[in-house]
Motif scaffolding. Structure first.
Motif, PDB file in Angstrom:
ATOM      1  N   GLU A   1       0.836  -1.196   0.000  1.00  0.00           N
ATOM      2  CA  GLU A   1       0.000   0.000   0.000  1.00  0.00           C
ATOM      3  C   GLU A   1       0.874   1.250   0.000  1.00  0.00           C
ATOM      4  O   GLU A   1       0.548   2.250  -0.637  1.00  0.00           O
ATOM      5  CB  GLU A   1      -0.923   0.003   1.219  1.00  0.00           C
ATOM      6  CG  GLU A   1      -1.844   1.218   1.266  1.00  0.00           C
ATOM      7  CD  GLU A   1      -2.790   1.197   2.451  1.00  0.00           C
ATOM      8  OE1 GLU A   1      -3.496   2.211   2.659  1.00  0.00           O
ATOM      9  OE2 GLU A   1      -2.835   0.181   3.176  1.00  0.00           O
TER      10      GLU A   1
ATOM     11  N   LYS B   1      -7.597   4.909  -0.997  1.00  0.00           N
ATOM     12  CA  LYS B   1      -7.173   6.018  -0.138  1.00  0.00           C
ATOM     13  C   LYS B   1      -6.958   7.285  -0.954  1.00  0.00           C
ATOM     14  O   LYS B   1      -7.398   8.384  -0.570  1.00  0.00           O
ATOM     15  CB  LYS B   1      -5.886   5.635   0.593  1.00  0.00           C
ATOM     16  CG  LYS B   1      -5.402   6.684   1.589  1.00  0.00           C
ATOM     17  CD  LYS B   1      -4.156   6.186   2.317  1.00  0.00           C
ATOM     18  CE  LYS B   1      -3.658   7.224   3.313  1.00  0.00           C
ATOM     19  NZ  LYS B   1      -2.445   6.731   4.034  1.00  0.00           N
TER      20      LYS B   1
ATOM     21  N   GLU C   1      -9.893  -9.007   1.678  1.00  0.00           N
ATOM     22  CA  GLU C   1      -9.102  -9.212   2.893  1.00  0.00           C
ATOM     23  C   GLU C   1      -9.515 -10.502   3.590  1.00  0.00           C
ATOM     24  O   GLU C   1      -8.661 -11.282   4.048  1.00  0.00           O
ATOM     25  CB  GLU C   1      -9.269  -8.020   3.834  1.00  0.00           C
ATOM     26  CG  GLU C   1      -8.593  -6.751   3.336  1.00  0.00           C
ATOM     27  CD  GLU C   1      -8.979  -5.525   4.148  1.00  0.00           C
ATOM     28  OE1 GLU C   1      -8.287  -4.504   4.036  1.00  0.00           O
ATOM     29  OE2 GLU C   1      -9.984  -5.591   4.895  1.00  0.00           O
TER      30      GLU C   1
ATOM     31  N   ILE D   1     -12.965  -4.583  -0.946  1.00  0.00           N
ATOM     32  CA  ILE D   1     -11.665  -4.700  -0.283  1.00  0.00           C
ATOM     33  C   ILE D   1     -11.796  -5.544   0.983  1.00  0.00           C
ATOM     34  O   ILE D   1     -10.957  -6.408   1.260  1.00  0.00           O
ATOM     35  CB  ILE D   1     -11.071  -3.305   0.015  1.00  0.00           C
ATOM     36  CG1 ILE D   1     -10.544  -2.676  -1.282  1.00  0.00           C
ATOM     37  CG2 ILE D   1      -9.950  -3.393   1.057  1.00  0.00           C
ATOM     38  CD1 ILE D   1     -10.028  -1.270  -1.127  1.00  0.00           C
ATOM     39  N   GLU D   2     -12.865  -5.308   1.747  1.00  0.00           N
ATOM     40  CA  GLU D   2     -13.082  -6.136   2.936  1.00  0.00           C
ATOM     41  C   GLU D   2     -13.264  -7.603   2.563  1.00  0.00           C
ATOM     42  O   GLU D   2     -12.745  -8.503   3.244  1.00  0.00           O
ATOM     43  CB  GLU D   2     -14.302  -5.640   3.716  1.00  0.00           C
ATOM     44  CG  GLU D   2     -14.045  -4.390   4.537  1.00  0.00           C
ATOM     45  CD  GLU D   2     -15.016  -4.275   5.707  1.00  0.00           C
ATOM     46  OE1 GLU D   2     -15.378  -5.315   6.285  1.00  0.00           O
ATOM     47  OE2 GLU D   2     -15.389  -3.142   6.035  1.00  0.00           O
TER      48      GLU D   2
ATOM     49  N   ALA E   1     -15.022  -0.258  -0.993  1.00  0.00           N
ATOM     50  CA  ALA E   1     -14.673  -0.566   0.388  1.00  0.00           C
ATOM     51  C   ALA E   1     -15.152  -1.965   0.772  1.00  0.00           C
ATOM     52  O   ALA E   1     -14.435  -2.719   1.457  1.00  0.00           O
ATOM     53  CB  ALA E   1     -15.269   0.477   1.323  1.00  0.00           C
TER      54      ALA E   1
ATOM     55  N   ARG F   1      -5.879  -0.911  -1.845  1.00  0.00           N
ATOM     56  CA  ARG F   1      -6.030  -0.046  -0.673  1.00  0.00           C
ATOM     57  C   ARG F   1      -5.473   1.351  -0.955  1.00  0.00           C
ATOM     58  O   ARG F   1      -6.089   2.369  -0.595  1.00  0.00           O
ATOM     59  CB  ARG F   1      -5.293  -0.648   0.519  1.00  0.00           C
ATOM     60  CG  ARG F   1      -5.948  -1.861   1.152  1.00  0.00           C
ATOM     61  CD  ARG F   1      -5.028  -2.407   2.242  1.00  0.00           C
ATOM     62  NE  ARG F   1      -5.600  -3.509   2.995  1.00  0.00           N
ATOM     63  CZ  ARG F   1      -4.914  -4.212   3.886  1.00  0.00           C
ATOM     64  NH1 ARG F   1      -3.639  -3.930   4.130  1.00  0.00           N
ATOM     65  NH2 ARG F   1      -5.491  -5.202   4.539  1.00  0.00           N
TER      66      ARG F   1
END
Length: 404
Positions: A88, A261, A303, A299-300, A296, A257
């Motif tokens: 990241e 951001k 992960e 991405i979760e 978002a 990520r």
């Protein structure tokens, strides 16, 4: 080990990380440092020699060393998260150790006790292992022209390697070559070994500072005790490919990520709302809000998938059999598919939502897309879909190789 190998590297020391929690904390501290210069390094193609030295000194490059050899043998969940944190901040730095950790895993599988003691010890001291694996001009990426032949008490290697990621920064060049019986070997040679020429000729538009140049091998001598029969690692159930691939997936997660951001910061502070949106700020545009929410959530999900894959690899390492090895392979393949698609989408959305102003060359925001597009080309995800589908539909066991 032979005197040649022992005397090749000066003794150095690195911090000894004591726990998984410390490994994550060290990664976050380094990531904060590395992020500050990431755009400049990419823009100028300034190679991160100092950053790699700090990474070595931190002890992070030894976190997978088995406990029997002085390491803490972190879980693959932590290894992946450490990689994602570094990626990241700077995805080139996040990718560089991928081959290093792959080599340590291959050593765990097939190295002799003497080799494990010596090379794991060098990793604990902060040494970096760079690969000389891939070649161009062969029928497929899995074919090799580089050869290793007996010479007295050792061997000689001749060949030419491309995509030698991280080799410019390496203390050891780890050479993959075929022996006389067409078996793949892995040889450890100090970078200063006579006959090794490393050319800084990587000109890809992304991952520009990974040091992925050409390695030329001219009659390179390696002692017999520096050679590992790498082929054995794929003749039985194993986790070599899974460890290598989960790191690649984590690099892509880190890129995603970083892109999210950047998108949030630009939309909040710089982007203008669309004429027909009826809002005063771009951040209040309901379509923009929904798109950010979608990313978002994905991405979760990525992960969680990556964490699950890490636990499957952990299980296979602890109890290595066919069932656990296949489960690890399938789980990592799923994570790699999701993170590949996520990284490309997230870096596209950055410009979709930020608008034309985000394309200014001086901002260098396009580095995220360039990095995602370049790194995700390593192993085609279309074949990972095939492997997973063929297993579930036809009961076909995934092939054993470094890409799975």
């Amino acid at each position: 080990m032979s005197s040649v190998t022992q005397l090749a590297r000066p003794q150095q020391t690195a911090h000894r990380i004591a726990s998984e929690e410390e490994a994550l904390a060290v990664a976050r501290t380094l990531a904060d440092e590395f992020a500050n210069g990431a755009s400049r390094r990419d823009y100028e193609r300034a190679l991160p020699y100092e950053e790699l030295d700090r990474l070595s000194a931190s002890g992070l490059l030894a976190i997978t060393v088995p406990s029997d050899y002085g390491g803490i043998d972190v879980s693959n969940v932590v290894l992946a998260e450490v990689t994602a944190i570094l990626s990241e901040a700077d995805s080139s730095i996040g990718q560089i150790p991928q081959n290093h950790f792959y080599i340590l895993e291959a050593l765990r599988h097939d190295g002799s006790e003497a080799q494990k003691r010596f090379y794991f010890g060098r990793a604990l001291a902060g040494d970096r292992f760079g690969n000389a694996l891939s070649e161009v001009g062969t029928k497929t990426v899995g074919n090799y022209n580089t050869r290793i032949a007996p010479d007295g008490a050792g061997f000689r290697i001749d060949g030419r390697k491309f995509y030698s990621t991280g080799v410019l920064f390496a203390h050891w060049v780890v050479i993959f070559a075929l022996d006389g019986e067409e078996r793949l070997t892995m040889s450890f040679a100090p970078r200063e070994t006579e006959g090794i020429e490393i050319v800084d000729d990587w000109d890809g538009f992304g991952q520009r500072t990974t040091g992925s140049g050409t390695t030329i091998l001219r009659d390179v001598y390696v002692p017999a005790d520096a050679v590992v029969q790498h082929q054995k690692g794929f003749e039985r159930p194993g986790t070599i490919g899974s460890v290598g691939q989960i790191i690649h997936a984590a690099v892509d997660l880190g890129i995603a990520r970083a892109a999210l951001k950047e998108t949030i910061g630009f939309v909040r502070d710089k982007a203008r709302p669309w004429t027909d949106s009826g809002v005063e700020r771009a951040a209040d545009d309901p379509l923009t809000i929904a798109r950010i929410g979608e990313l978002a959530i994905r991405i979760e999900a990525a992960e969680a998938t990556l964490e699950r894959a890490g636990r499957r690899v952990d299980q296979a390492q602890v109890s290595l059999n066919q069932e656990n090895s296949v489960a690890a392979t399938l789980a990592v393949a799923a994570a790699k598919v999701l993170t590949t698609e996520l990284a490309i989408d997230a870096t596209n959305v950055l410009f979709e939502l930020a608008g034309t102003a985000a394309t200014k060359r001086g901002l260098n925001l396009e580095r995220h897309w360039r990095n995602a597009r370049t790194h995700t080309l390593h192993d085609p995800v279309r074949w990972k879909y095939h492997v997973v589908g063929n297993y579930h539909l036809n009961g076909v066991t995934p092939p054993r190789n470094g890409a799975l």
